[in-house]
Design an enzyme around this catalytic site. Sequence first.
Site, PDB file in Angstrom:
ATOM      1  N   HIS A  17      12.803  70.590  31.546  1.00 57.03           N
ATOM      2  CA  HIS A  17      12.110  69.503  32.245  1.00 57.03           C
ATOM      3  C   HIS A  17      12.345  69.597  33.755  1.00 57.03           C
ATOM      4  O   HIS A  17      11.420  69.405  34.544  1.00 57.03           O
ATOM      5  CB  HIS A  17      12.626  68.134  31.779  1.00 57.03           C
ATOM      6  CG  HIS A  17      12.318  67.781  30.346  1.00 57.03           C
ATOM      7  ND1 HIS A  17      13.288  67.414  29.445  1.00 57.03           N
ATOM      8  CD2 HIS A  17      11.146  67.717  29.669  1.00 57.03           C
ATOM      9  CE1 HIS A  17      12.725  67.126  28.277  1.00 57.03           C
ATOM     10  NE2 HIS A  17      11.429  67.307  28.373  1.00 57.03           N
ATOM     11  N   LYS A  41       8.273  58.444  17.529  1.00 60.93           N
ATOM     12  CA  LYS A  41       9.449  58.812  16.738  1.00 60.93           C
ATOM     13  C   LYS A  41      10.671  58.057  17.253  1.00 60.93           C
ATOM     14  O   LYS A  41      10.646  57.521  18.361  1.00 60.93           O
ATOM     15  CB  LYS A  41       9.664  60.314  16.872  1.00 60.93           C
ATOM     16  CG  LYS A  41       9.658  60.735  18.316  1.00 60.93           C
ATOM     17  CD  LYS A  41       9.376  62.204  18.520  1.00 60.93           C
ATOM     18  CE  LYS A  41       9.208  62.449  20.012  1.00 60.93           C
ATOM     19  NZ  LYS A  41       8.607  63.669  20.389  1.00 60.93           N
ATOM     20  N   ARG A  91       5.319  75.751  27.027  1.00 66.23           N
ATOM     21  CA  ARG A  91       6.276  76.778  26.585  1.00 66.23           C
ATOM     22  C   ARG A  91       5.515  77.798  25.744  1.00 66.23           C
ATOM     23  O   ARG A  91       4.549  78.383  26.199  1.00 66.23           O
ATOM     24  CB  ARG A  91       7.406  76.133  25.777  1.00 66.23           C
ATOM     25  CG  ARG A  91       8.417  75.413  26.623  1.00 66.23           C
ATOM     26  CD  ARG A  91       9.268  74.497  25.789  1.00 66.23           C
ATOM     27  NE  ARG A  91       8.424  73.432  25.248  1.00 66.23           N
ATOM     28  CZ  ARG A  91       8.874  72.373  24.607  1.00 66.23           C
ATOM     29  NH1 ARG A  91      10.159  72.244  24.389  1.00 66.23           N
ATOM     30  NH2 ARG A  91       8.056  71.447  24.162  1.00 66.23           N
ATOM     31  N   SER A 129      14.263  69.175  23.785  1.00 62.61           N
ATOM     32  CA  SER A 129      15.241  68.100  23.588  1.00 62.61           C
ATOM     33  C   SER A 129      15.696  68.077  22.120  1.00 62.61           C
ATOM     34  O   SER A 129      16.877  67.887  21.831  1.00 62.61           O
ATOM     35  CB  SER A 129      14.637  66.743  23.945  1.00 62.61           C
ATOM     36  OG  SER A 129      14.228  66.730  25.284  1.00 62.61           O
TER      37      SER A 129
HETATM   38  P1  ADP Z   1       6.810  64.691  24.540  1.00 64.38           P
HETATM   39  O1  ADP Z   1       7.386  63.904  23.406  1.00 64.38           O
HETATM   40  O2  ADP Z   1       5.762  63.957  25.316  1.00 64.38           O
HETATM   41  O3  ADP Z   1       6.385  66.094  24.192  1.00 64.38           O
HETATM   42  P2  ADP Z   1       9.070  65.917  25.897  1.00 64.38           P
HETATM   43  O4  ADP Z   1      10.153  65.236  26.657  1.00 64.38           O
HETATM   44  O5  ADP Z   1       9.457  66.680  24.690  1.00 64.38           O
HETATM   45  O6  ADP Z   1       8.018  64.779  25.581  1.00 64.38           O
HETATM   46  O7  ADP Z   1       8.271  66.904  26.848  1.00 64.38           O
HETATM   47  C1  ADP Z   1       7.617  66.471  28.009  1.00 64.38           C
HETATM   48  C2  ADP Z   1       6.862  67.635  28.630  1.00 64.38           C
HETATM   49  O8  ADP Z   1       7.782  68.621  29.093  1.00 64.38           O
HETATM   50  C3  ADP Z   1       5.918  68.379  27.677  1.00 64.38           C
HETATM   51  O9  ADP Z   1       4.771  68.791  28.394  1.00 64.38           O
HETATM   52  C4  ADP Z   1       6.716  69.576  27.258  1.00 64.38           C
HETATM   53  O10 ADP Z   1       5.881  70.657  26.892  1.00 64.38           O
HETATM   54  C5  ADP Z   1       7.488  69.876  28.531  1.00 64.38           C
HETATM   55  N1  ADP Z   1       8.729  70.599  28.248  1.00 64.38           N
HETATM   56  C6  ADP Z   1       9.721  70.250  27.402  1.00 64.38           C
HETATM   57  N2  ADP Z   1      10.701  71.189  27.384  1.00 64.38           N
HETATM   58  C7  ADP Z   1      10.309  72.153  28.252  1.00 64.38           C
HETATM   59  C8  ADP Z   1      10.862  73.409  28.671  1.00 64.38           C
HETATM   60  N3  ADP Z   1      12.011  73.873  28.174  1.00 64.38           N
HETATM   61  N4  ADP Z   1      10.183  74.137  29.572  1.00 64.38           N
HETATM   62  C9  ADP Z   1       9.006  73.676  30.042  1.00 64.38           C
HETATM   63  N5  ADP Z   1       8.412  72.526  29.691  1.00 64.38           N
HETATM   64  C10 ADP Z   1       9.048  71.776  28.799  1.00 64.38           C
END
Ligand code: ADP
Length: 160
Positions: A17, A41, A91, A129
């Site tokens: 992030h 969730k 990703r 995450s």
């Molecule tokens: P959501 O539940 O909306 O997917 P996340 O917190 O999992 O929320 O992810 C938010 C954004 O950050 C998404 O666009 C996700 O693809 C991106 N993201 C999460 N982890 C990574 C990472 N390791 N590298 C790049 N982008 C990421």
Amino acid sequence: MSTAIYPGSFDPITNGHVGIIRGGLVVFEKVVIAVLGNPRKDTLFSVEERIDMIRDSIDMSDGRVEVDSFDGLLVDYCRQKGARVVLRGLRAVADFEYELQMANMNRHLHPGVETVFIMANDAYFYVSSNLVKEAAKLGGEVSKLVPASVAPRLYAKLGR
Ligand code: ADP
């Protein structure tokens, strides 16, 4: 001012992030990190805890980053913030289909908002995450995958 909204669960924020936020700041004058308040969730951390960890992980001194939470439709939140850009990270191929659906749904709901993607950094391509939480729960070492203040809070929350 060009403002991008970066929405997500951030449960918790990872170095992946952080990379997307840094990338967003190269392109946009301001990035608003918008923590999803009513997720589909269950989350491990409350909205307040997630916001705290983000604030501890990002340099906010120049006022170009704001951390907030939102409920309801993302496009309504964008309107409220006067932002025309949604920032998301990409990703592996697995992200693509879901992100394409979301981007198109949001464009349908409000054609004045566009989604812009930043590619994941190689080093954190596999970091999510959910995986970080799973590994930490089983006693795995994840401190290199998350900002410094996150790992202790993660282990404390998981009783490790
Ligand atoms: P959501 O539940 O909306 O997917 P996340 O917190 O999992 O929320 O992810 C938010 C954004 O950050 C998404 O666009 C996700 O693809 C991106 N993201 C999460 N982890 C990574 C990472 N390791 N590298 C790049 N982008 C990421």
